[in-house]
Design a protein around this motif. Structure first.
Motif, PDB file in Angstrom:
ATOM      1  N   VAL A  65      89.512  87.723   1.008  1.00  0.00           N
ATOM      2  CA  VAL A  65      88.795  87.861  -0.265  1.00  0.00           C
ATOM      3  C   VAL A  65      89.692  87.508  -1.453  1.00  0.00           C
ATOM      4  O   VAL A  65      89.187  87.179  -2.530  1.00  0.00           O
ATOM      5  N   ASN A  66      91.000  87.598  -1.266  1.00  0.00           N
ATOM      6  CA  ASN A  66      91.947  87.260  -2.326  1.00  0.00           C
ATOM      7  C   ASN A  66      93.155  86.555  -1.728  1.00  0.00           C
ATOM      8  O   ASN A  66      93.481  86.742  -0.551  1.00  0.00           O
ATOM      9  N   LEU A  67      93.817  85.766  -2.572  1.00  0.00           N
ATOM     10  CA  LEU A  67      95.023  85.052  -2.144  1.00  0.00           C
ATOM     11  C   LEU A  67      96.065  85.136  -3.249  1.00  0.00           C
ATOM     12  O   LEU A  67      95.781  84.812  -4.405  1.00  0.00           O
ATOM     13  N   ASP A  68      97.251  85.598  -2.889  1.00  0.00           N
ATOM     14  CA  ASP A  68      98.398  85.605  -3.802  1.00  0.00           C
ATOM     15  C   ASP A  68      99.424  84.604  -3.284  1.00  0.00           C
ATOM     16  O   ASP A  68      99.820  84.658  -2.113  1.00  0.00           O
ATOM     17  N   HIS A  70      85.403  80.396  -1.839  1.00  0.00           N
ATOM     18  CA  HIS A  70      84.627  81.631  -1.735  1.00  0.00           C
ATOM     19  C   HIS A  70      85.435  82.859  -2.151  1.00  0.00           C
ATOM     20  O   HIS A  70      84.873  83.961  -2.283  1.00  0.00           O
ATOM     21  N   LEU A  71      86.736  82.707  -2.344  1.00  0.00           N
ATOM     22  CA  LEU A  71      87.594  83.855  -2.645  1.00  0.00           C
ATOM     23  C   LEU A  71      87.235  84.457  -3.998  1.00  0.00           C
ATOM     24  O   LEU A  71      86.798  83.763  -4.920  1.00  0.00           O
ATOM     25  N   ASP A  72      87.458  85.761  -4.120  1.00  0.00           N
ATOM     26  CA  ASP A  72      87.204  86.431  -5.397  1.00  0.00           C
ATOM     27  C   ASP A  72      88.254  86.078  -6.435  1.00  0.00           C
ATOM     28  O   ASP A  72      87.964  86.030  -7.634  1.00  0.00           O
ATOM     29  N   ASP A  95      87.425  74.251 -12.830  1.00  0.00           N
ATOM     30  CA  ASP A  95      86.422  75.258 -13.150  1.00  0.00           C
ATOM     31  C   ASP A  95      86.898  76.658 -12.756  1.00  0.00           C
ATOM     32  O   ASP A  95      86.634  77.641 -13.462  1.00  0.00           O
ATOM     33  N   ALA A  96      87.614  76.738 -11.620  1.00  0.00           N
ATOM     34  CA  ALA A  96      88.127  78.032 -11.172  1.00  0.00           C
ATOM     35  C   ALA A  96      89.189  78.558 -12.141  1.00  0.00           C
ATOM     36  O   ALA A  96      89.263  79.770 -12.400  1.00  0.00           O
ATOM     37  N   ILE A  97      89.998  77.676 -12.694  1.00  0.00           N
ATOM     38  CA  ILE A  97      90.999  78.091 -13.681  1.00  0.00           C
ATOM     39  C   ILE A  97      90.311  78.515 -14.970  1.00  0.00           C
ATOM     40  O   ILE A  97      90.682  79.513 -15.593  1.00  0.00           O
TER      41      ILE A  97
END
Length: 297
Positions: A27-30, A50-52, A100-102
């Protein structure tokens, strides 16, 4: 896919494949990386979309330290990397999704300027259906070569204690870093800007003919009466006509109305008279333009 303990990019054992397999369960990536390339996101396709949220913490593996130096390095590297990506896919498929994600804050990027930042970590917080979180720690930067090409050495980690310590470490470094959203967006936007067809056509013609015209010589720059009165595009037309005439024993000047064909013709007359060449001028009865220099005759 069974995830290997060690990931080295040898014989298909790439970090890209590992991340693609793990991201669908996350769900998240660091991300911590010494060097960042936008091509890493492009190489991962839609597996991250799809990640939050994605946090990307980067430095620079040179001796640069200050925030300004790191921002300039990021902008230069991003610009260069996008240009190289165009050679593989001139549509830059996927770059708009990154932009767009940024914009939305789904991807946040910070630079670490407290010290030389050399860390490489991918920490994935798993979906509820997974009993563990995941991480890879090793030598791979978040770049296309780091994920797929270079011989690297990364460890796959699921131990809860190790994951917790990695998460604590990452959060601490993240708080010490500076956000670079605006600077990164400016660089990306330039490559996604849309242009009208005529502008693209004109640019293509300019690139095609660049360097094919004769360069200006000392006489034109210092002694010519007409040359100094020409606009730059008229000088370009004049030099192109000279080159075409040398190749084909003649040239046609067919620019649009009001673009200065008379000026270019006068420049050609001056040039050929200066070179002691005979000139035949055929023209309907008209008055010479008021600017026509008397010293030419």
């Amino acid at each position: 896919m069974q995830i290997p303990t060690l990931i080295d990019n040898i014989e298909g054992n790439t970090l890209q494949k590992v991340l693609e397999s793990l991201l669908v369960k996350s769900v998240n990536l660091d991300i911590a990386t010494g060097t960042f390339e936008i091509g890493a996101f492009l190489s991962l396709g839609k597996t991250w979309q799809h990640l939050d949220g994605i946090r990307l913490l980067m430095g620079d593996e040179t001796t640069r330290r200050t925030k300004d130096h790191l921002i300039r390095a990021l902008q230069e590297a991003t610009d260069t990397n996008i240009e190289s990506e165009k050679e593989q896919d001139d549509t830059l498929h996927g770059l708009a999704a990154v932009r767009d994600a940024i914009r939305r804050g789904k991807i946040t990027v910070r630079v670490y300027d407290k010290a030389k930042f050399h860390a490489k970590l991918n920490l994935m917080h798993a979906q509820n259906s997974s009993p563990v979180d995941f991480a890879t720690v090793g030598s791979s930067n978040f770049t296309r070569p780091g994920l797929t090409q270079n011989i690297e050495l990364n460890s796959f980690i699921t131990d809860a204690t190790h994951i917790e310590k990695l998460s604590t470490w990452y959060d601490a470094r993240w708080e010490e870093a500076s956000e670079v959203k605006a600077e990164l967006l400016r660089t990306i936007e330039r490559h996604l800007r849309e242009y009208p067809p005529f502008t693209v056509y004109a640019k293509a013609l300019h690139a095609y003919f660049r360097g094919r015209e004769k360069p200006a010589d000392e006489w034109e720059e210092k002694e010519s009466i007409i040359y100094r009165t020409l606009s730059q595009y008229q000088k370009d037309g004049y030099h192109a006509a000279l080159q075409i005439a040398d190749t084909w024993n003649g040239a046609l000047i067919c620019d649009g109305v009001g673009s200065g064909k008379t000026y270019i013709g006068l420049m050609l007359l001056e040039r050929y008279l200066r070179d002691n060449k005979r000139v035949l001028l055929i023209t309907p009865k008209c008055h010479l333009p008021p600017f026509f220099p008397e010293g030419l005759w």
